[in-house]
Design an enzyme around this catalytic site. Structure first.
Site, PDB file in Angstrom:
ATOM      1  N   LYS A  87       3.434   1.249  10.290  1.00 41.80           N
ATOM      2  CA  LYS A  87       3.649   2.483   9.514  1.00 41.80           C
ATOM      3  C   LYS A  87       3.081   3.688  10.237  1.00 41.80           C
ATOM      4  O   LYS A  87       3.647   4.782  10.188  1.00 41.80           O
ATOM      5  CB  LYS A  87       2.987   2.350   8.136  1.00 41.80           C
ATOM      6  CG  LYS A  87       3.703   1.443   7.165  1.00 41.80           C
ATOM      7  CD  LYS A  87       2.992   1.511   5.813  1.00 41.80           C
ATOM      8  CE  LYS A  87       3.502   0.487   4.846  1.00 41.80           C
ATOM      9  NZ  LYS A  87       2.738   0.479   3.592  1.00 41.80           N
ATOM     10  N   GLU A 139       0.865  -1.177   0.000  1.00 41.76           N
ATOM     11  CA  GLU A 139       0.000   0.000   0.000  1.00 41.76           C
ATOM     12  C   GLU A 139       0.904   1.231   0.000  1.00 41.76           C
ATOM     13  O   GLU A 139       1.785   1.336   0.856  1.00 41.76           O
ATOM     14  CB  GLU A 139      -0.901   0.006   1.234  1.00 41.76           C
ATOM     15  CG  GLU A 139      -1.879  -1.148   1.293  1.00 41.76           C
ATOM     16  CD  GLU A 139      -2.697  -1.117   2.579  1.00 41.76           C
ATOM     17  OE1 GLU A 139      -3.493  -0.183   2.759  1.00 41.76           O
ATOM     18  OE2 GLU A 139      -2.512  -2.024   3.413  1.00 41.76           O
ATOM     19  N   ARG A 143       4.857 -13.262   9.845  1.00 45.57           N
ATOM     20  CA  ARG A 143       5.483 -11.984   9.532  1.00 45.57           C
ATOM     21  C   ARG A 143       6.815 -11.869  10.272  1.00 45.57           C
ATOM     22  O   ARG A 143       7.106 -12.623  11.204  1.00 45.57           O
ATOM     23  CB  ARG A 143       4.571 -10.822   9.927  1.00 45.57           C
ATOM     24  CG  ARG A 143       4.312 -10.732  11.416  1.00 45.57           C
ATOM     25  CD  ARG A 143       3.333  -9.633  11.759  1.00 45.57           C
ATOM     26  NE  ARG A 143       3.871  -8.323  11.438  1.00 45.57           N
ATOM     27  CZ  ARG A 143       3.181  -7.195  11.556  1.00 45.57           C
ATOM     28  NH1 ARG A 143       1.919  -7.224  11.947  1.00 45.57           N
ATOM     29  NH2 ARG A 143       3.725  -6.045  11.274  1.00 45.57           N
TER      30      ARG A 143
END
Length: 668
Positions: A276, A35, A266
């Site tokens: 983020k 993204e 992850r």
């Protein structure tokens, strides 16, 4: 099971099984779908490495697709940064794509779903919808607008697209099951009204598709064979499959392949945050200078600090691909950059905390230039000339007026070797009014064959170049800064994460270019920062020669683990090191790195006289010999002079069959 199949990770096993069951290899296609709402960070490198690594392994295309469905948070700056970071890591994508490329197709499919009574327009507030959704243990309730007619839904959805309604008045929801145990299946939102300028489509759209609707259908349009994502998306898989199964009948001729979503653990890293949103907060509140601040875990920050693409790729390879979440110690990442730079970084001399040395029997008007090896790890690196004069700088820590027998550096009455030059003896000191030593007066000897225990780095004062050194430390003082419900992650900011130093370096660095990397001998690895100019050189500390945090880690032990360090502290350091070495070769790699750091920390308490008997350790005791080699490395960095016994120990290790021992010996 063959050795080859044993080495496959679980995703490769899935792919191999699909190929075995008839999937043509030409149908393999992967993607990396960031993204564009922030910079890529170290956590993303695992997903990048998996997808592009599979592309390389199977010679299959990998798309770079930007999931740009939220114009309020997305910017072209982030798109450009992401592309730059992936290229820097050494990967090349097949196609550069955007979810916004598919807005019309997604809209057309949504209209078909409405016509098939599988989607409807809901006109409730977000609070009302949240209340009706239920809980994991309580089923949801249907919206009062769930049974709107197809005609009314089509009319409202068209008017939403035309911009007739303000944000928040209507949404389009999939009509699935409000009693499904998976809450994501309880009539999820597909579209919301948003009057925002999109970085690519401008003002063409005022309704934007939600991530879950867009993501899977983008995979489908691109005919991605294996859609790989991290474990937090595992609950989304059921919705991912539902959406693709609904649109498949509409476009099966054009898009015959249905993607398969699979999840991997992850990457979580100690002393690091990966959000983020939280990284943006650090930038906005001025804790760091920007997304590429060398303390940031962003790829651009790591690059600026001096990390190399190879070190990061090696790190990802060592971390591996797993199904279960775990936290990787940041020392593994630091180990990888040390290993990489050790092979290729030129060695130079720099003094960060200088004290003046005056060689009283060396003529004031004389200067010499000595040949210095650029990199003992690389015979092709050549050599350089280093100037010498009667006034030098050495590190303050390398001198003591009085010191014990474990101190191999300069002390009054003692001798040390100056790297690539002469042997000097400290005779007297000059002090200021506060009693602090400001100068050390020495005499030099041209007999460089004399045996002395210490070797120091230095720079000639009249030839030295003054530079700025930015010494970075970990940005957070806590191993898991964002895992404390009672405290904000900002409470764990390390106030000493940046130290600006006016240092002195040898003149060969005058021509150093931005991005070039060096080992400042006995200090660590440094690179030339982006802010550097020919008139004002700026160096960043990438990483020290060893883990300086190793000694602090026992403080975080729980009560049940505390007795062990207490027991060890009652034993001599060399005995503890021998014990650690016994099992070293049988440990997994990540554990070896931790034990290595512990041995190197304990080595500070070991004298050469205690270490030398270990040089005679039996060949079969490889772990003990590796431990001895690690201790020897610390002593040499702290100024121990190589003698015949040391050289013999290293030479024998270089001929050994144990690769770990050979690797450590090569460093010395």
């Amino acid at each position: 099971m063959s050795e080859e199949s044993k080495s496959l990770h679980f995703i490769e096993h899935i792919i191999e099984e699909d190929l075995k069951n008839g999937m043509p290899k030409t149908h393999l296609r992967f993607r990396f779908p960031p993204e564009p709402n922030g910079y890529l960070h170290i956590g993303h490198t695992k997903a990048i490495g998996i997808s592009f690594g599979l592309g390389e392994k199977y010679n299959a295309p990998v798309n770079l697709r930007f999931d740009d469905t939220n114009p309020a948070k997305e910017e072209q700056e982030y798109v450009d940064a992401i592309k730059r970071d992936i290229k820097w890591l050494g990967y090349q994508w097949e196609n550069e794509l955007y979810s916004s490329d598919y807005f019309q197709q997604l809209y057309d499919w949504a209209v078909k779903l409405i016509k098939d009574n599988k989607a409807y327009v809901d006109s409730q507030s977000s609070e009302a919808m949240a209340q009706q959704k239920g809980t994991p243990t309580q089923v949801g309730t249907n919206s009062p607008f769930r049974d709107r007619s197809v005609e009314e839904n089509l009319d409202l959805f068209q008017r939403m697209k035309n911009g007739e309604f303000p944000a928040g008045t209507h949404v389009l929801r999939a009509k699935i099951d409000m009693e499904d145990p998976n809450m994501l299946m309880r009539d999820p939102i597909m579209y919301r009204v948003m009057h925002a300028h999109h970085h690519r489509t401008g003002n063409d759209w005022c309704i934007y598709p939600m991530y879950d609707w867009t993501h899977g259908e983008s995979d489908y349009i691109e005919q991605v064979s294996h859609s790989l994502c991290s474990l937090e998306f595992k609950p989304h898989r059921k919705l991912y499959d539902w959406f693709k199964e609904q649109v498949y009948p509409y476009s099966s001729n054009e898009y015959p392949l249905l993607p398969k979503q699979r999840e991997f653990a992850r990457l979580n890293l100690s002393y690091t945050i990966m959000s983020k949103r939280k990284l943006l907060k650090l930038v906005e509140e001025g804790i760091v200078s920007g997304w590429n601040d060398p303390r940031m875990p962003t790829i651009s920050g790591l690059r600026r600090r001096g990390y190399t693409p190879n070190s990061i790729r090696q790190f990802i390879e060592k971390v591996g691909v797993a199904k279960r979440e775990n936290v990787i110690d940041v020392s593994l990442l630091e180990f990888c950059i040390r290993e990489d730079l050790n092979k290729k970084a030129p060695r130079v001399m720099a003094v960060l905390d200088p004290i003046k040395v005056v060689i009283t029997n060396y003529p004031e008007d004389k200067e010499e230039w000595f040949e210095a090896e650029n990199n003992p790890e690389d015979s092709s690196a050549g050599s350089r000339q280093v100037p010498f004069s009667n006034e030098l700088y050495i590190e303050k820590d390398d001198f003591k007026e009085e010191a014990g027998y474990k101190f191999f550096r300069l002390k009054l009455g003692g001798e040390v070797r100056l790297k690539n030059a002469y042997i000097i003896q400290a005779n007297e000191v000059v002090k200021d009014v506060d009693g602090k030593v400001t100068e050390i007066h020495c005499t030099y000897s041209e007999d460089t064959n004399k045996k002395v225990k210490g070797t120091l780095h230095w720079v000639s004062i009249k030839h030295a170049v003054q530079v700025e050194v930015r010494e970075y430390d970990r940005l957070f003082s806590n191993e898991a800064p964002d895992s404390h419900p009672e405290k904000d992650f900002m409470a764990f900011i390390n106030p000493n994460s940046l130290k600006i130093i006016n240092a002195f370096v040898e003149p060969s660095l005058t021509e150093a270019k931005v991005g070039e990397q060096f080992q400042f001998q006995r200090l660590g690895y440094f690179n030339v920062d982006d802010d550097s100019t020919p008139e004002h050189l700026v160096f960043n500390k990438t990483v020290g020669l060893r883990d300086s945090w190793a000694k602090q880690k026992p403080k975080d032990n729980t009560n049940q683990n505390q007795p062990k360090p207490q027991q060890q502290s009652q034993r001599k350091a060399i005995s503890v090191i021998q014990q650690l070495g016994k099992k070293y070769t049988n440990l997994p790699e990540e554990k070896q790195i931790k034990v290595k750091a512990e041995i190197q920390e304990l080595a500070k308490e070991v004298s050469y006289e205690e270490l030398e008997p270990l040089f005679a350790t039996a060949v079969k005791k490889a772990g003990t010999r590796i431990a001895a080699m690690l201790v020897l490395g610390v002593l040499l960095r702290n100024g121990l002079e190589k003698n015949e016994a040391v050289t013999s120990f290293i030479d024998k290790a270089l001929e050994d069959k144990n690769e770990l021992l050979v690797a450590e010996a090569k460093k010395l």
